[in-house]
Scaffold this motif. Structure first.
Motif, PDB file in Angstrom:
ATOM      1  N   TRP A  98       0.463  -1.594  -0.166  1.00  0.00           N
ATOM      2  CA  TRP A  98       0.018  -0.179   0.089  1.00  0.00           C
ATOM      3  C   TRP A  98       0.845   1.155   0.078  1.00  0.00           C
ATOM      4  N   GLU A  99       2.073   1.374   0.546  1.00  0.00           N
ATOM      5  CA  GLU A  99       3.113   2.128   0.613  1.00  0.00           C
ATOM      6  C   GLU A  99       3.579   2.503  -1.154  1.00  0.00           C
ATOM      7  N   THR A 100       3.514   1.843  -2.039  1.00  0.00           N
ATOM      8  CA  THR A 100       3.805   2.240  -3.074  1.00  0.00           C
ATOM      9  C   THR A 100       2.884   2.078  -3.585  1.00  0.00           C
ATOM     10  N   TYR A 101       1.556   1.765  -3.287  1.00  0.00           N
ATOM     11  CA  TYR A 101       0.974   2.185  -4.398  1.00  0.00           C
ATOM     12  C   TYR A 101       0.233   3.960  -4.204  1.00  0.00           C
ATOM     13  N   ALA A 102       0.729   4.259  -2.584  1.00  0.00           N
ATOM     14  CA  ALA A 102       0.196   5.632  -2.218  1.00  0.00           C
ATOM     15  C   ALA A 102       1.420   6.179  -2.510  1.00  0.00           C
ATOM     16  N   VAL A 103       2.774   6.512  -2.653  1.00  0.00           N
ATOM     17  CA  VAL A 103       3.815   7.354  -3.593  1.00  0.00           C
ATOM     18  C   VAL A 103       3.952   7.002  -4.504  1.00  0.00           C
ATOM     19  N   ARG A 104       2.728   5.857  -5.914  1.00  0.00           N
ATOM     20  CA  ARG A 104       3.093   6.090  -7.295  1.00  0.00           C
ATOM     21  C   ARG A 104       2.355   7.180  -7.008  1.00  0.00           C
ATOM     22  N   GLU A 105       0.978   7.305  -6.164  1.00  0.00           N
ATOM     23  CA  GLU A 105      -0.185   8.038  -6.396  1.00  0.00           C
ATOM     24  C   GLU A 105      -0.064   9.628  -6.843  1.00  0.00           C
ATOM     25  N   ILE A 106       0.899   9.415  -5.057  1.00  0.00           N
ATOM     26  CA  ILE A 106       2.017  11.250  -4.774  1.00  0.00           C
ATOM     27  C   ILE A 106       2.939  11.296  -6.203  1.00  0.00           C
ATOM     28  N   THR A 107       3.238  10.618  -6.140  1.00  0.00           N
ATOM     29  CA  THR A 107       4.085  10.601  -7.479  1.00  0.00           C
ATOM     30  C   THR A 107       3.865  11.652  -9.166  1.00  0.00           C
ATOM     31  N   ALA A 108       2.463  11.115  -9.200  1.00  0.00           N
ATOM     32  CA  ALA A 108       2.041  11.567 -10.362  1.00  0.00           C
ATOM     33  C   ALA A 108       1.657  12.521 -10.406  1.00  0.00           C
ATOM     34  N   LEU A 109       1.575  13.197  -8.723  1.00  0.00           N
ATOM     35  CA  LEU A 109       0.620  14.348  -8.757  1.00  0.00           C
ATOM     36  C   LEU A 109       1.429  15.512  -8.967  1.00  0.00           C
ATOM     37  N   LEU A 110       3.027  15.124  -8.512  1.00  0.00           N
ATOM     38  CA  LEU A 110       4.248  16.431  -8.147  1.00  0.00           C
ATOM     39  C   LEU A 110       4.654  17.074  -9.275  1.00  0.00           C
ATOM     40  N   GLY A 111       4.286  16.732 -10.312  1.00  0.00           N
ATOM     41  CA  GLY A 111       4.407  17.912 -11.238  1.00  0.00           C
ATOM     42  C   GLY A 111       3.837  18.628 -11.822  1.00  0.00           C
ATOM     43  N   GLY A 112       2.695  18.805 -10.832  1.00  0.00           N
ATOM     44  CA  GLY A 112       2.201  20.470 -10.638  1.00  0.00           C
ATOM     45  C   GLY A 112       2.454  21.022  -9.904  1.00  0.00           C
ATOM     46  N   LYS A 113       2.059  22.604  -9.793  1.00  0.00           N
ATOM     47  CA  LYS A 113       2.618  24.010  -9.091  1.00  0.00           C
ATOM     48  C   LYS A 113       2.075  23.594  -7.824  1.00  0.00           C
ATOM     49  N   LEU A 114       4.091  23.741  -7.299  1.00  0.00           N
ATOM     50  CA  LEU A 114       3.512  22.812  -5.690  1.00  0.00           C
ATOM     51  C   LEU A 114       3.388  24.110  -4.839  1.00  0.00           C
ATOM     52  N   HIS A 115       2.441  24.362  -3.560  1.00  0.00           N
ATOM     53  CA  HIS A 115       2.501  25.432  -3.017  1.00  0.00           C
ATOM     54  C   HIS A 115       2.580  24.751  -1.279  1.00  0.00           C
ATOM     55  N   LEU A 116       3.721  25.438  -0.433  1.00  0.00           N
ATOM     56  CA  LEU A 116       3.872  24.910   1.119  1.00  0.00           C
ATOM     57  C   LEU A 116       3.714  26.074   1.748  1.00  0.00           C
ATOM     58  N   THR A 117       2.410  25.061   2.936  1.00  0.00           N
ATOM     59  CA  THR A 117       1.621  25.990   3.749  1.00  0.00           C
ATOM     60  C   THR A 117       2.469  25.230   5.413  1.00  0.00           C
ATOM     61  N   GLU A 118       3.448  26.206   6.215  1.00  0.00           N
ATOM     62  CA  GLU A 118       3.525  25.333   7.048  1.00  0.00           C
ATOM     63  C   GLU A 118       2.301  25.619   8.151  1.00  0.00           C
ATOM     64  N   VAL A 119       2.607  24.559   9.436  1.00  0.00           N
ATOM     65  CA  VAL A 119       1.360  24.058  10.344  1.00  0.00           C
ATOM     66  C   VAL A 119       1.827  23.823  11.322  1.00  0.00           C
ATOM     67  N   ALA A 120       3.471  23.168  11.366  1.00  0.00           N
ATOM     68  CA  ALA A 120       3.715  23.153  12.991  1.00  0.00           C
ATOM     69  C   ALA A 120       5.916  22.891  12.511  1.00  0.00           C
ATOM     70  N   LYS A 121       6.277  23.368  13.386  1.00  0.00           N
ATOM     71  CA  LYS A 121       7.543  23.580  13.619  1.00  0.00           C
ATOM     72  C   LYS A 121       7.660  21.807  14.501  1.00  0.00           C
ATOM     73  N   THR A 122       8.323  20.579  14.099  1.00  0.00           N
ATOM     74  CA  THR A 122       8.864  19.415  15.069  1.00  0.00           C
ATOM     75  C   THR A 122      10.300  19.203  14.953  1.00  0.00           C
TER      76      THR A 122
END
Length: 660
Positions: A561-585
């Motif tokens: 399932w981790e493999t499937y999830a990585v495949r799924e997210i990899t397919a979306l990384l080609g778009g314009k990415l925006h990051l919002t910081e929620v918290a620091k750990t």
């Protein structure tokens, strides 16, 4: 004092005590063969070494002695035959060969029953004295002629109907199970004789009075003599053939080295060595002499039962998991297939399509209702065919779709870019900071490293200056002694270029060094010759890579399932990415990441790949958390991916063999 006819058939060889005088060996005809008469009356026994000298078939000799044994005549008055655990009606059977285990054992499917059969009275090639060949999967390539013996049988038998005659049964011994030892025929050809005559097996020596032997034992002895005379296989002498096979399973670095070639070549011939589940197999690629784990692309297939291991408890089969395994095993096990490699996951498993006789196995599994179409298939060239076959399987309520009820869902607006008003409480009082970023390295579907786009030009300028200096003033071997936590320069093996790196660990026995490339987030093990000291002007700038965790989600522990999830997210990384910081750990930033307005964490939750992590303080990030929780509940209700068989997150999930 009679006239008799003598048929001289050979000599007995050297005598005892070093006497080299030979005795003639032959048959006495009076008329009728006196040897057969003596055997039938229980006055003589067959001697194996001289049986091979006979000019007439040996069956009459063996048959005469067997008759005397059954009648308990003279020498055999106290004879007790071997006890057989095989009923008379099961002494002979026919079936299809589904697996060649090694050079002396096959698996035959008789109806719905699989029978493991050992070829009687022969021995496959064994390791030489003192050689540690390792487990069977490794020994196949390490032991001389064992691979050739296995291949000799595989190419002739897989998928073919054979006739089996049980000769004897070896009882369980020293932890080994009972063995059915039999003569196996492909048409009129005896497989033992065939493999022995090729020099790819030897004849097992039995005790003189041992009845538990192949019915054609004397023919096997003659076949072996022929192989020795022709210097076939094991009897050839000289340097035996060797097979240097690279095992890529679990080795991500090696797999990635092979990946570009496998992608370019298109369809590639392979042999399926093992079938782990309906969509996971182990293949041998002859052209590259390598073994690899191969995952069928475009589908989600139920898994079979798994035995307990040192680290994992046993798990029950998912519905239709065992049936899917048997179906695909019957189609591809030890068959010569073709593969199309599309990608490689982080564990070093290749992902792609597998073909048998030009039939796409992903399509076959979906067609028969053993698998559903995975969302990653949308980007593949077989998506239309997969979708059509899935619709047909749903309509016919085949297997995994037996309880399927079509639902009409209301249209939903696409998720807008996430800028949650509640996030400001965890980020800054004036509102969250949104950064344009690029993902440089994926550790898992939830853990990743990013670079801020605003720092890109500064990093490029720094890297160019650093490399220019290292080229104009090459580091001298041994001039730099790295220490843990040093920031240095290190060569990345895949492109041979210098990058800034942090020393993580030094292996004192080998001198090798584990480094983290601080501007990208990936790691490597390098030799001391591939690191160099940096001047302060190149170490003062902090690493450009930021370690991030998608907030409020739990990645799957299960590798598939981790493999499937990585495949799924990899397919979306080609778009314009925006990051919002929620918290620091301590482990990095907790973030919300969007691609072209799609929240990546919410996308994984909605499609049932990950879980929402419940927080104690729900008011702090209430809006975002409520949306995530609702998305996971939607995935549960729609039985998507990990939730296809129900809600495994319930408190009693362990009772059903589920795990996160």
């Amino acid at each position: 004092n009679r006239d008799v006819e003598l048929v001289l058939e050979g000599t007995s060889g050297g005598g005892a005590g070093g006497n080299k005088n030979s005795n003639f060996v032959g048959s006495v005809l009076v008329p009728g063969n006196i040897s057969i008469f003596l055997l039938r009356e229980g006055l003589a026994k067959c001697v194996d070494w001289s049986m091979k000298l006979l000019s007439t078939p040996s069956e009459a000799y063996r048959s005469a002695m067997k008759q005397a044994k059954n009648d308990k005549k003279r020498l055999w008055k106290n004879y007790v035959g071997p006890a057989s655990s095989v009923p008379k009606d099961q002494k002979e059977f026919s079936g299809k060969v589904t697996e060649v285990v090694n050079g002396e054992t096959i698996v035959v499917k008789v109806g719905s029953v699989y029978k493991r059969v050992t070829l009687s009275s022969i021995r496959q090639p064994r390791p030489s004295e003192g050689q540690d060949a390792g487990p069977p999967s490794k020994a196949l390539y390490e032991v001389p002629y064992l691979f050739e013996a296995r291949e000799f049988l595989r190419k002739r038998l897989i998928g073919k109907k054979v006739n089996v005659t049980v000769d004897y049964v070896r009882p369980p011994n020293n932890g080994y199970p009972e063995r059915i030892c039999a003569s196996v025929f492909l048409g009129n050809q005896n497989l033992q004789e065939a493999i022995v005559s090729k020099g790819l097996a030897t004849v097992a020596w039995h005790k003189q009075d041992d009845d538990e032997r192949a019915a054609n034992y004397d023919a096997l002895i003659l076949a072996q003599e022929k192989a020795k005379k022709n210097k076939n296989g094991l009897h050839k002498g000289g340097e035996p053939p060797s097979h240097k096979v690279a095992d890529l399973a679990g080795n991500a670095a090696k797999s990635k080295q092979f990946l570009p070639f496998l992608q370019r070549v298109g369809r590639l011939q392979a042999v399926v060595e093992f079938v782990a589940s309906g969509s996971r197999v182990r293949v041998y690629i002859p052209r590259e002499t390598c073994l690899a784990t191969f995952l069928l692309s475009g589908i989600s297939c139920p898994r079979g039962a798994r035995p307990a291991t040192k680290t994992q408890p046993a798990t029950e089969a998912e519905p239709f998991g065992e049936e899917a395994l048997e179906f695909i095993k019957d189609q591809i096990m030890q068959r010569e297939v073709e593969i199309e490699v599309e990608a490689c996951d982080k564990a070093g498993n290749f992902i792609g399509y597998l073909f048998v006789d030009d039939r796409n196995m992903s399509l076959e599994l979906v067609k028969e209702g053993f698998a559903s179409v995975h969302s990653s298939a949308e980007r593949g060239k077989y998506f239309d065919q997969l979708s059509r076959l899935e619709s047909e399987a749903k309509a016919a309520k085949k297997r995994v779709w037996k309880d399927y009820v079509e639902k009409v869902e209301e249209e939903k607006e696409e998720d807008a870019e996430v800028v949650d008003s509640n996030i400001s409480e965890g980020a800054s009082r004036s509102g969250p900071t949104v950064e344009d970023v690029v993902v440089t390295h994926l550790e898992s579907c939830a853990k990743l490293w990013v670079q801020k786009c605003s720092e890109g030009q500064a990093l490029i300028s720094l890297m160019n200056q650093m490399r220019s200096e290292l080229i104009s003033n090459p580091p001298l071997p041994g001039s730099y002694t790295p220490r843990v936590n040093d920031v240095c320069a290190a060569i990345f093996a895949e492109d041979g270029a210098w990058y800034r790196a942090k020393v993580v660990k030094i292996y004192r026995d080998t001198g090798l060094i584990d480094v983290l490339f601080i501007d990208y987030g990936n790691s490597a093990t390098v030799s001391p010759a591939h690191v160099a000291k940096l001047s302060p002007q190149f170490t003062s700038m902090p690493g450009a890579a930021l370690q991030c965790q998608l907030a409020f989600i739990i990645a799957p522990d299960d590798e598939e399932w981790e493999t499937y999830a990585v495949r799924e997210i990899t397919a979306l990384l080609g778009g314009k990415l925006h990051l919002t910081e929620v918290a620091k750990t301590g482990a990095g930033l907790q973030v919300s990441l969007t691609s072209n307005g799609v929240d990546l964490a919410n996308h994984l939750l909605t499609n049932g790949f990950v879980e929402y992590e419940v927080q104690r303080n729900k008011g702090r990030f209430g809006t975002l958390m409520s949306k995530y929780e609702a998305s996971m509940n939607e995935a549960k209700k729609a039985h998507r991916n990990r939730f296809q068989y129900g809600d495994f997150t319930m408190d009693n999930a362990k009772e059903f063999g589920y795990s996160k």
